[in-house]
Design an enzyme around this catalytic site. Structure first.
Site, PDB file in Angstrom:
ATOM      1  N   GLN A  70     122.987  21.027  54.178  1.00  8.46           N
ATOM      2  CA  GLN A  70     122.488  19.758  54.672  1.00  8.46           C
ATOM      3  C   GLN A  70     121.799  19.005  53.532  1.00  8.46           C
ATOM      4  O   GLN A  70     121.191  19.615  52.656  1.00  8.46           O
ATOM      5  CB  GLN A  70     121.542  19.962  55.861  1.00  8.46           C
ATOM      6  CG  GLN A  70     120.242  20.706  55.571  1.00  8.46           C
ATOM      7  CD  GLN A  70     120.360  22.207  55.715  1.00  8.46           C
ATOM      8  OE1 GLN A  70     121.388  22.782  55.391  1.00  8.46           O
ATOM      9  NE2 GLN A  70     119.302  22.847  56.189  1.00  8.46           N
TER      10      GLN A  70
ATOM     11  N   PRO B 151     119.158  17.068  61.081  1.00 13.71           N
ATOM     12  CA  PRO B 151     120.217  16.185  60.572  1.00 13.71           C
ATOM     13  C   PRO B 151     121.024  16.846  59.457  1.00 13.71           C
ATOM     14  O   PRO B 151     120.470  17.516  58.586  1.00 13.71           O
ATOM     15  CB  PRO B 151     119.442  14.969  60.049  1.00 13.71           C
ATOM     16  CG  PRO B 151     118.137  14.996  60.771  1.00 13.71           C
ATOM     17  CD  PRO B 151     117.830  16.441  60.975  1.00 13.71           C
TER      18      PRO B 151
ATOM     19  N   TYR C 215     109.403  12.039  68.442  1.00 17.24           N
ATOM     20  CA  TYR C 215     109.150  11.237  67.233  1.00 17.24           C
ATOM     21  C   TYR C 215     110.210  10.159  67.064  1.00 17.24           C
ATOM     22  O   TYR C 215     109.894   8.977  66.861  1.00 17.24           O
ATOM     23  CB  TYR C 215     109.114  12.152  66.012  1.00 17.24           C
ATOM     24  CG  TYR C 215     108.776  11.458  64.718  1.00 17.24           C
ATOM     25  CD1 TYR C 215     107.534  10.859  64.526  1.00 17.24           C
ATOM     26  CD2 TYR C 215     109.683  11.422  63.664  1.00 17.24           C
ATOM     27  CE1 TYR C 215     107.210  10.237  63.329  1.00 17.24           C
ATOM     28  CE2 TYR C 215     109.370  10.799  62.468  1.00 17.24           C
ATOM     29  CZ  TYR C 215     108.131  10.210  62.307  1.00 17.24           C
ATOM     30  OH  TYR C 215     107.821   9.590  61.114  1.00 17.24           O
TER      31      TYR C 215
ATOM     32  N   ARG D 168     121.186  12.863  55.073  1.00 20.02           N
ATOM     33  CA  ARG D 168     120.237  11.762  55.137  1.00 20.02           C
ATOM     34  C   ARG D 168     120.152  11.146  53.745  1.00 20.02           C
ATOM     35  O   ARG D 168     119.766  11.790  52.782  1.00 20.02           O
ATOM     36  CB  ARG D 168     118.874  12.284  55.595  1.00 20.02           C
ATOM     37  CG  ARG D 168     117.839  11.234  55.876  1.00 20.02           C
ATOM     38  CD  ARG D 168     118.185  10.354  57.045  1.00 20.02           C
ATOM     39  NE  ARG D 168     118.356  11.045  58.314  1.00 20.02           N
ATOM     40  CZ  ARG D 168     117.367  11.540  59.049  1.00 20.02           C
ATOM     41  NH1 ARG D 168     116.129  11.468  58.640  1.00 20.02           N
ATOM     42  NH2 ARG D 168     117.628  12.111  60.198  1.00 20.02           N
TER      43      ARG D 168
ATOM     44  N   PHE E 146     108.556  24.941  50.092  1.00 21.09           N
ATOM     45  CA  PHE E 146     109.120  25.540  48.881  1.00 21.09           C
ATOM     46  C   PHE E 146     108.058  25.728  47.798  1.00 21.09           C
ATOM     47  O   PHE E 146     107.998  26.777  47.142  1.00 21.09           O
ATOM     48  CB  PHE E 146     110.263  24.682  48.340  1.00 21.09           C
ATOM     49  CG  PHE E 146     111.539  24.758  49.151  1.00 21.09           C
ATOM     50  CD1 PHE E 146     111.773  25.783  50.045  1.00 21.09           C
ATOM     51  CD2 PHE E 146     112.522  23.783  49.004  1.00 21.09           C
ATOM     52  CE1 PHE E 146     112.947  25.859  50.787  1.00 21.09           C
ATOM     53  CE2 PHE E 146     113.706  23.843  49.732  1.00 21.09           C
ATOM     54  CZ  PHE E 146     113.915  24.879  50.622  1.00 21.09           C
TER      55      PHE E 146
ATOM     56  N   ASP F 162     122.865  27.179  55.918  1.00 18.93           N
ATOM     57  CA  ASP F 162     123.443  27.547  54.622  1.00 18.93           C
ATOM     58  C   ASP F 162     122.933  26.680  53.485  1.00 18.93           C
ATOM     59  O   ASP F 162     123.292  26.888  52.319  1.00 18.93           O
ATOM     60  CB  ASP F 162     124.976  27.500  54.679  1.00 18.93           C
ATOM     61  CG  ASP F 162     125.507  26.091  54.980  1.00 18.93           C
ATOM     62  OD1 ASP F 162     124.701  25.131  55.029  1.00 18.93           O
ATOM     63  OD2 ASP F 162     126.739  25.955  55.161  1.00 18.93           O
TER      64      ASP F 162
ATOM     65  N   LYS G 144     109.409   6.020  67.473  1.00 19.37           N
ATOM     66  CA  LYS G 144     109.586   5.046  66.398  1.00 19.37           C
ATOM     67  C   LYS G 144     110.619   3.990  66.762  1.00 19.37           C
ATOM     68  O   LYS G 144     110.486   2.813  66.396  1.00 19.37           O
ATOM     69  CB  LYS G 144     109.984   5.761  65.106  1.00 19.37           C
ATOM     70  CG  LYS G 144     108.875   6.608  64.488  1.00 19.37           C
ATOM     71  CD  LYS G 144     107.695   5.756  64.053  1.00 19.37           C
ATOM     72  CE  LYS G 144     106.677   6.568  63.262  1.00 19.37           C
ATOM     73  NZ  LYS G 144     105.517   5.745  62.836  1.00 19.37           N
TER      74      LYS G 144
ATOM     75  N   ARG H 242     107.140  20.727  56.002  1.00 15.55           N
ATOM     76  CA  ARG H 242     108.219  19.989  55.356  1.00 15.55           C
ATOM     77  C   ARG H 242     108.777  20.804  54.202  1.00 15.55           C
ATOM     78  O   ARG H 242     108.120  21.685  53.650  1.00 15.55           O
ATOM     79  CB  ARG H 242     107.722  18.628  54.856  1.00 15.55           C
ATOM     80  CG  ARG H 242     107.192  17.751  55.970  1.00 15.55           C
ATOM     81  CD  ARG H 242     106.898  16.370  55.449  1.00 15.55           C
ATOM     82  NE  ARG H 242     105.911  15.697  56.270  1.00 15.55           N
ATOM     83  CZ  ARG H 242     105.661  14.402  56.210  1.00 15.55           C
ATOM     84  NH1 ARG H 242     106.313  13.648  55.360  1.00 15.55           N
ATOM     85  NH2 ARG H 242     104.753  13.854  56.988  1.00 15.55           N
TER      86      ARG H 242
END
Length: 324
Positions: free
Chosen positions: A210, A273, A146, A276, A192, A207, A150, A187
């Site tokens: 991030q 990551p 991906y 962000r 959630f 943890d 891009k 996602r």
């Protein structure tokens, strides 16, 4: 205008279709349903200014039959589970798909807009991320299909602009959420909300330290519409600069739905990551754009759209919410 939109049956594509039609434009939607949803196409099937073509843009784009004013290229799997399940198709839609869309725009003398992504920054070593940052990307990791698709698509778009004089734009999209997200897209927002509505523990990877920033889909669409009016070929970040840890985000959704639910931790995926957050100085200056929908309001609207269909994954794709 006559506008051809690839990826029209996707989450963002469907909201963009809705806005373009509301603005009086004619929209030709193109999708092969690899990650887009037929239910999203069905929302506009009866609209007199909407036409749909089922096609794989990686293999080519059929003649639309009308003179085009704009080509918007949004076709691509965008969530990690989907593009990791279809890595070759993801690379092809970023490469051949982008070239076919650019060739179509060039043949029609139309403007072109590429939907790129914050993933071009990889696991960034600069924070927040401005458009001038070149990124820190693993070219052969699990997410590379991906990320590199891009990055190549951006390079190809700039080459068509510089070499052929095509009127191009590039939008780098940061985490976006709202109604019509696929419930199985993997996602963080959908995970959630679905877990909380089902009364299950919320799963946090690592943890939870991030960070991400989350923009509501109507803010993104407004930014895209603004960029269409500005002939500037260089990338523009569109995202919400408000930054949250994943653990904070899980707590927000848990408290909104059921504060009694526990939060559990699982191992962090590869190449995830650490942080962000967009620098949106360029969007503010060039477009006069900034996000307007708060996280609290956006989550409330999104949760309501899930609840409206009973929280069933197979039905979430057809959820519709007014007021965006």
């Amino acid at each position: 205008m006559n506008i051809l939109l690839t990826g029209s049956a996707g989450f963002i594509g469907s909201h963009l279709t809705e806005r373009l039609l509301a603005e009086g434009h004619h929209v030709i939607g193109v999708d092969n349903y690899l990650s887009g949803q037929p239910a999203n196409t069905a929302l506009f099937r009866e609209h007199p200014r909407f036409r749909f073509i089922q096609a794989d843009v990686s293999l080519g784009l059929p003649d639309p039959g009308v003179r085009l004013d704009f080509v918007l290229h949004f076709a691509s799997p965008a969530s990690p589970p989907h593009y990791q399940q279809h890595p070759v198709a993801t690379l092809m839609v970023g490469a051949q798909g982008t070239q076919h869309a650019l060739d179509l725009a060039r043949a029609h003398g139309a403007a072109f807009l590429l939907a790129s992504t914050s993933e071009v920054y990889g696991d960034p070593e600069v924070h927040p991320q401005p458009e001038t940052y070149w990124g820190h990307v693993n070219p052969n990791g699990l997410r590379s299909c991906y990320d590199e698709a891009k990055r190549y698509a951006e390079a190809l778009t700039m080459a068509y602009h510089r070499h052929y004089g095509v009127d191009t734009r590039i939008v780098r999209i940061f985490n976006t959420y709202g109604p019509r997200m696929r419930a199985d897209d993997g996602r963080v927002v959908t995970n959630f909300i679905h877990q909380a509505l089902a009364g299950q523990p919320l799963t946090v990877y690592g943890d939870g330290s991030q960070t991400r920033s989350f923009q509501y889909v109507s803010d993104l669409v407004r930014g895209i519409m603004a960029l269409m009016d500005v002939p500037d070929p260089f990338p523009v970040n569109l995202g919400n600069p408000d930054e949250y840890t994943i653990l904070q985000f899980a707590e927000r959704i848990r408290d909104l739905i059921d504060p009694r639910l526990p939060i559990i931790h699982r191992p962090l995926p590869a190449d995830d990551p650490r942080q962000r957050r967009p620098d949106i100085t360029r969007a503010r200056t060039l477009l006069g754009w900034s996000p307007q929908v708060s996280l609290q309001d956006g989550l409330a609207r999104t949760v309501e759209s899930f609840r409206a269909v009973g929280g069933q994954p197979e039905r979430l794709v057809s959820a519709r919410l007014d007021g965006h």
